[in-house]
Design a protein around this motif. Structure first.
Motif, PDB file in Angstrom:
ATOM      1  N   TYR A 184       0.865  -1.273   0.047  1.00 50.11           N
ATOM      2  CA  TYR A 184      -0.124  -0.053  -0.360  1.00 50.11           C
ATOM      3  C   TYR A 184       0.797   1.523   0.392  1.00 50.11           C
ATOM      4  CZ  TYR A 184       0.707   0.528   4.827  1.00 50.11           C
ATOM      5  OH  TYR A 184       1.635   0.042   6.091  1.00 50.11           O
ATOM      6  N   TYR A 185       0.310   2.291  -0.401  1.00 44.86           N
ATOM      7  CA  TYR A 185       1.125   3.634  -1.027  1.00 44.86           C
ATOM      8  C   TYR A 185       0.000   5.054   0.159  1.00 44.86           C
ATOM      9  CZ  TYR A 185       2.540   8.107  -3.227  1.00 44.86           C
ATOM     10  OH  TYR A 185       2.934   9.171  -3.369  1.00 44.86           O
ATOM     11  N   GLY A 186       0.922   5.217   1.465  1.00 43.12           N
ATOM     12  CA  GLY A 186      -0.013   6.453   1.572  1.00 43.12           C
ATOM     13  C   GLY A 186      -0.542   5.660   2.997  1.00 43.12           C
ATOM     14  N   GLY A 187      -1.635   7.011   2.947  1.00 44.72           N
ATOM     15  CA  GLY A 187      -2.031   6.338   4.888  1.00 44.72           C
ATOM     16  C   GLY A 187      -3.374   5.663   4.685  1.00 44.72           C
ATOM     17  N   ILE A 188      -3.351   4.507   4.365  1.00 46.52           N
ATOM     18  CA  ILE A 188      -4.987   3.732   4.480  1.00 46.52           C
ATOM     19  C   ILE A 188      -5.428   3.022   5.571  1.00 46.52           C
ATOM     20  CG2 ILE A 188      -4.527   3.779   1.422  1.00 46.52           C
ATOM     21  CD1 ILE A 188      -4.272   0.986   2.368  1.00 46.52           C
ATOM     22  N   LYS A 189      -7.071   3.008   5.618  1.00 47.75           N
ATOM     23  CA  LYS A 189      -7.334   1.644   6.724  1.00 47.75           C
ATOM     24  C   LYS A 189      -7.296   1.250   5.459  1.00 47.75           C
ATOM     25  CE  LYS A 189     -10.441   5.056   9.447  1.00 47.75           C
ATOM     26  NZ  LYS A 189     -11.263   4.810  10.089  1.00 47.75           N
ATOM     27  N   LYS A 190      -6.612  -0.349   5.770  1.00 52.40           N
ATOM     28  CA  LYS A 190      -6.676  -1.447   4.819  1.00 52.40           C
ATOM     29  C   LYS A 190      -7.825  -2.151   4.363  1.00 52.40           C
ATOM     30  CE  LYS A 190      -1.955  -1.941   6.525  1.00 52.40           C
ATOM     31  NZ  LYS A 190      -2.111  -1.676   7.343  1.00 52.40           N
ATOM     32  N   TYR A 191      -8.611  -2.364   5.872  1.00 52.41           N
ATOM     33  CA  TYR A 191     -10.016  -2.633   5.766  1.00 52.41           C
ATOM     34  C   TYR A 191     -10.973  -2.175   4.371  1.00 52.41           C
ATOM     35  CZ  TYR A 191     -12.021   1.118   9.071  1.00 52.41           C
ATOM     36  OH  TYR A 191     -12.697   1.837   9.111  1.00 52.41           O
ATOM     37  N   GLN A 192     -10.520  -0.436   4.009  1.00 53.74           N
ATOM     38  CA  GLN A 192     -11.827  -0.332   3.242  1.00 53.74           C
ATOM     39  C   GLN A 192     -11.516  -0.643   2.088  1.00 53.74           C
ATOM     40  OE1 GLN A 192     -10.764   3.861   3.944  1.00 53.74           O
ATOM     41  NE2 GLN A 192     -12.474   4.350   5.429  1.00 53.74           N
ATOM     42  N   TRP A 193     -10.214  -1.487   1.528  1.00 54.53           N
ATOM     43  CA  TRP A 193     -10.263  -2.125   0.421  1.00 54.53           C
ATOM     44  C   TRP A 193     -10.745  -3.299   0.014  1.00 54.53           C
ATOM     45  CZ3 TRP A 193      -7.647   1.278  -3.779  1.00 54.53           C
ATOM     46  CH2 TRP A 193      -6.879   2.314  -2.627  1.00 54.53           C
ATOM     47  N   VAL A 194     -10.918  -3.538   0.535  1.00 53.12           N
ATOM     48  CA  VAL A 194     -12.307  -5.808   0.453  1.00 53.12           C
ATOM     49  C   VAL A 194     -12.717  -5.393   0.279  1.00 53.12           C
ATOM     50  CG1 VAL A 194      -9.954  -6.213   1.863  1.00 53.12           C
ATOM     51  CG2 VAL A 194     -12.442  -5.565   3.149  1.00 53.12           C
ATOM     52  N   LEU A 203     -17.161 -17.037   9.584  1.00 51.85           N
ATOM     53  CA  LEU A 203     -15.912 -17.274  10.647  1.00 51.85           C
ATOM     54  C   LEU A 203     -15.058 -16.256  10.510  1.00 51.85           C
ATOM     55  CD1 LEU A 203     -15.154 -19.795   6.888  1.00 51.85           C
ATOM     56  CD2 LEU A 203     -16.678 -20.231   9.569  1.00 51.85           C
ATOM     57  N   ALA A 204     -16.093 -15.568  10.956  1.00 53.14           N
ATOM     58  CA  ALA A 204     -14.796 -14.025  11.077  1.00 53.14           C
ATOM     59  C   ALA A 204     -14.499 -14.341  12.373  1.00 53.14           C
ATOM     60  CB  ALA A 204     -15.221 -12.733   9.978  1.00 53.14           C
ATOM     61  N   GLN A 205     -14.987 -14.829  13.406  1.00 51.24           N
ATOM     62  CA  GLN A 205     -15.153 -14.311  15.024  1.00 51.24           C
ATOM     63  C   GLN A 205     -13.632 -14.126  15.237  1.00 51.24           C
ATOM     64  OE1 GLN A 205     -16.940 -18.378  17.313  1.00 51.24           O
ATOM     65  NE2 GLN A 205     -15.289 -17.383  18.620  1.00 51.24           N
ATOM     66  N   ASP A 206     -12.401 -14.765  14.570  1.00 48.36           N
ATOM     67  CA  ASP A 206     -11.520 -14.012  15.682  1.00 48.36           C
ATOM     68  C   ASP A 206     -10.752 -12.893  14.799  1.00 48.36           C
ATOM     69  OD1 ASP A 206     -10.677 -16.075  17.033  1.00 48.36           O
ATOM     70  OD2 ASP A 206      -9.282 -18.031  15.291  1.00 48.36           O
ATOM     71  N   GLN A 207     -11.280 -13.093  13.381  1.00 48.18           N
ATOM     72  CA  GLN A 207     -11.171 -11.735  12.885  1.00 48.18           C
ATOM     73  C   GLN A 207     -11.585 -10.436  13.383  1.00 48.18           C
ATOM     74  OE1 GLN A 207     -13.377 -10.543   9.196  1.00 48.18           O
ATOM     75  NE2 GLN A 207     -11.097  -9.945   8.224  1.00 48.18           N
ATOM     76  N   MET A 208     -12.950 -10.737  14.145  1.00 51.42           N
ATOM     77  CA  MET A 208     -14.232  -9.381  14.809  1.00 51.42           C
ATOM     78  C   MET A 208     -13.057  -9.097  16.280  1.00 51.42           C
ATOM     79  SD  MET A 208     -15.576  -8.681  11.765  1.00 51.42           S
ATOM     80  CE  MET A 208     -17.108  -8.619  12.484  1.00 51.42           C
ATOM     81  N   GLY A 209     -12.234 -10.261  16.144  1.00 44.52           N
ATOM     82  CA  GLY A 209     -11.415  -9.428  17.389  1.00 44.52           C
ATOM     83  C   GLY A 209     -10.350  -8.868  17.484  1.00 44.52           C
ATOM     84  N   ALA A 241      -8.933  -2.821  14.785  1.00 46.79           N
ATOM     85  CA  ALA A 241      -9.060  -2.563  13.055  1.00 46.79           C
ATOM     86  C   ALA A 241      -8.279  -2.296  12.684  1.00 46.79           C
ATOM     87  CB  ALA A 241     -10.160  -1.173  13.361  1.00 46.79           C
ATOM     88  N   ALA A 242      -6.856  -1.823  13.003  1.00 47.39           N
ATOM     89  CA  ALA A 242      -5.451  -1.326  11.943  1.00 47.39           C
ATOM     90  C   ALA A 242      -4.853  -2.850  11.696  1.00 47.39           C
ATOM     91  CB  ALA A 242      -4.285  -1.334  12.776  1.00 47.39           C
ATOM     92  N   SER A 243      -5.142  -4.610  12.280  1.00 43.81           N
ATOM     93  CA  SER A 243      -4.785  -5.437  11.907  1.00 43.81           C
ATOM     94  C   SER A 243      -6.467  -6.768  11.800  1.00 43.81           C
ATOM     95  CB  SER A 243      -4.074  -6.340  12.910  1.00 43.81           C
ATOM     96  OG  SER A 243      -4.850  -6.079  14.367  1.00 43.81           O
ATOM     97  N   VAL A 244      -7.171  -5.622  11.174  1.00 48.15           N
ATOM     98  CA  VAL A 244      -8.155  -6.329  10.770  1.00 48.15           C
ATOM     99  C   VAL A 244      -8.379  -7.435   9.143  1.00 48.15           C
ATOM    100  CG1 VAL A 244     -10.841  -6.508   9.891  1.00 48.15           C
ATOM    101  CG2 VAL A 244     -10.061  -5.940  11.659  1.00 48.15           C
ATOM    102  N   ILE A 245      -7.743  -6.140   8.875  1.00 46.55           N
ATOM    103  CA  ILE A 245      -7.575  -6.919   7.029  1.00 46.55           C
ATOM    104  C   ILE A 245      -5.798  -6.269   6.955  1.00 46.55           C
ATOM    105  CG2 ILE A 245      -7.178  -6.115   5.070  1.00 46.55           C
ATOM    106  CD1 ILE A 245      -9.566  -7.959   5.847  1.00 46.55           C
ATOM    107  N   THR A 246      -5.565  -7.349   6.736  1.00 50.59           N
ATOM    108  CA  THR A 246      -2.937  -7.259   7.260  1.00 50.59           C
ATOM    109  C   THR A 246      -2.733  -6.856   5.676  1.00 50.59           C
ATOM    110  OG1 THR A 246      -2.175  -9.200   7.032  1.00 50.59           O
ATOM    111  CG2 THR A 246      -2.406  -8.734   8.889  1.00 50.59           C
ATOM    112  N   ALA A 247      -1.839  -5.731   6.075  1.00 52.83           N
ATOM    113  CA  ALA A 247      -0.744  -5.992   3.970  1.00 52.83           C
ATOM    114  C   ALA A 247      -0.659  -6.369   3.592  1.00 52.83           C
ATOM    115  CB  ALA A 247       0.190  -4.636   4.714  1.00 52.83           C
ATOM    116  N   GLU A 248      -0.544  -7.777   4.287  1.00 54.49           N
ATOM    117  CA  GLU A 248      -0.293  -8.999   3.093  1.00 54.49           C
ATOM    118  C   GLU A 248      -1.311  -9.903   2.347  1.00 54.49           C
ATOM    119  OE1 GLU A 248       2.676 -10.247   1.754  1.00 54.49           O
ATOM    120  OE2 GLU A 248       4.303  -8.986   2.648  1.00 54.49           O
TER     121      GLU A 248
END
Ligand code: MN
Ligand code: MN
Length: 491
Positions: free
Chosen positions: A132-142, A183-189, A192-199
């Motif tokens: 990613y380039y610049g300051g994004i909230k990664k979860y907004q891009w899915v 199936l997102a029980q773990d993810q939802m916990g 927000a910065a790591s809900v969706i990771t860069a990789e």
């Protein structure tokens, strides 16, 4: 006694200041602006679009000026820096040593870049790795339609191939997946910065295997027992989807996988600019930070109908979102060199001393967006010192964060000079700081122009949901910002 004299400051509403003619002009202007946004989703696209428009309006490549040529006042030029940053100039009547007037914005926006080696296949999908380039909230891009814009160079840089996928009505779009809630029980916990990771920002590029894959043909009836690499689907795991995709790309663009090393590929939202709200008062679009200031300042220069006193320059920088670094960013000496060209065009005996005098006498509007007050998130703003959507161009005396760190604090003299000009032309403005003190902050190119000795102030359009894939601006603010830039350039 101050009889009849209004002592208290009252902010003005940009919508209520519009007369009928302004309103019509605003609607037309915003239609042009939306078209610009749709055609300029990357810095390279923006440069192409703006230069083409400038050429149509009589601007000429600065490189074509001869050594003995002295351009007359009113002459129009453009200069391009590596296809990613540019400037538009109108020569004034005065010696540039007495100062120029400039407006500078940036045309890069937060996005996802392809990694140098992006393509891989996994479990029946061809995917592309991004950084990613610049300051994004990664979860907004899915789970949202995405488009691809890029260039690939070959033949020692002599051949340039432009690629755009996902913009035409009939194009396919690209996509990054998200986890189903079931199936997102773990993810939802997670935070927000790591809900969706860069990789995890892996772009789905294709899913159809190559028909001439030998494995596919030999496959029928196979149990697939021999598989030990974790892929299912029998023996057809030899990158057949990726191979099919590469063939498709080669047939259309003549590009092979190794060519991605010689490319700049950007993933951006596929959505088009639209009016937002039943009353059509807002514009929703990707990349309005900071193309809204780029476009309004460009048009202000283009629409000028008289020869200016001072030389005018509209600068559009790249790499602002990652700190204005690099040779296309505002920290590079490209703009300074350009000023030296201008000074020496005026008088061939002029050199560095005259350049320093010229920049020290120059007034520069650092044209960048700021945060608009969002009633859903009131807690981050000081309501007395925040910009409101619809109340006109927003001036920021200082940017930065935590004790004005990283700020170019504009002088009171400059603020007075600029605001008095706007009042003279009846243009609504507001003064703002971005967020409550110590809540956060942000920088602009202002400090780098101040380094050249220029008088700089930040100003631009307030934005809701800044840095998101779909940002909001008020049409009234877009229009009044354009008018403010016209007013500043006219002087
Ligand atoms: Mn910006
Ligand atoms: Mn930004």
């Amino acid at each position: 006694m101050a009889d009849g004299l209004k002592l208290e400051y009252e902010s003005r509403n940009g919508w209520l200041v519009l007369d009928d003619r302004d309103r019509e002009e605003m609607v037309r202007f915003c239609e042009d602006y939306k078209r610009f946004l749709d055609a300029s989703k990357t810095e390279r696209d923006a440069v192409d679009v703006l230069v083409a428009q400038a050429e149509k309006n009589g601007f000429r490549d600065l490189n074509t000026v001869g050594r003995d040529e002295k351009p007359l006042p009113g002459s129009k030029f453009y200069a391009v820096n590596r296809d990613k940053s540019c400037a538009f100039i109108i020569i004034g009547k005065n010696d540039p040593v007495y100062g120029m007037k400039m407006i500078g914005s940036h045309i890069d926006a937060p996005r996802l870049d392809f990694k140098p080696r992006p393509l891989y296949e996994d479990s029946g999908f061809a995917l592309a790795k991004t950084h990613y380039y610049g300051g994004i909230k990664k979860y907004q891009w899915v789970a949202t339609p995405l488009a691809l814009h890029g260039v690939v160079y070959s033949e020692m840089g002599a051949r340039k191939t432009k690629i755009t996928i996902g913009e035409d009505e009939n194009d396919p779009v690209l996509y990054i997946s998200d986890l189903l809630p079931h199936l997102a029980q773990d993810q939802m916990g997670k935070n927000a910065a790591s809900v969706i990771t860069a990789e995890q920002l892996n772009v789905i590029m294709g899913s159809v295997p190559s028909l001439d894959c030998p494995a596919v043909n030999a496959e029928a009836g196979s149990s697939g027992d021999a598989e030990d690499d974790g892929h299912d689907g029998g023996r057809c795991d030899e990158n057949t989807v990726k191979k099919a995709l590469l063939k498709l790309i080669f047939d259309k663009y003549g590009i092979r996988e190794a060519d991605f090393f010689r490319a700049e590929i950007e993933i951006v939202p596929a959505a088009k600019a639209k009016d937002v709200g039943l009353d059509r008062g807002l514009i929703g679009a990707y990349g309005q930070d900071d193309r809204v200031c780029a476009y309004t300042s460009f048009r202000a220069l283009l629409d000028l109908d008289e020869i200016p006193e001072s030389t005018l320059l509209i600068y559009m920088s790249d790499k602002e979102e990652i700190g204005s670094v690099g040779n296309t960013g505002a920290r590079s000496n490209w703009l300074e060199n350009l000023c030296l060209e201008i000074v020496s065009m005026y008088d061939r005996s002029y050199g560095m001393l005259e350049l320093r005098r010229a920049t020290a006498n120059t007034k520069f509007l650092s044209a960048d967006v700021t945060a608009a007050f969002d009633p859903t998130f009131p807690e981050v703003s000081d309501k007395l010192n925040v910009a409101f959507a619809g109340k006109g161009i927003a001036f920021e005396k200082c940017t930065g964060s935590r004790g004005k760190s990283g700020a170019s604090d504009a002088s009171a003299q400059l603020v007075s000079c600029v605001l008095d000009g706007l009042d003279r032309d009846n243009i609504p403005w507001q003064l703002t700081e971005m967020g409550k003190v110590d809540v956060g902050g942000g920088g602009t190119i202002a400090q780098f122009m101040a380094d050249l000795g220029m008088d700089v102030i930040d100003c631009g359009v307030p934005v809701i949901s800044m840095h998101s894939p779909y940002e909001l601006t008020s049409k009234a603010d877009v229009y009044w910002t354009y008018r403010a830039y016209v007013s500043f350039l006219r002087g």
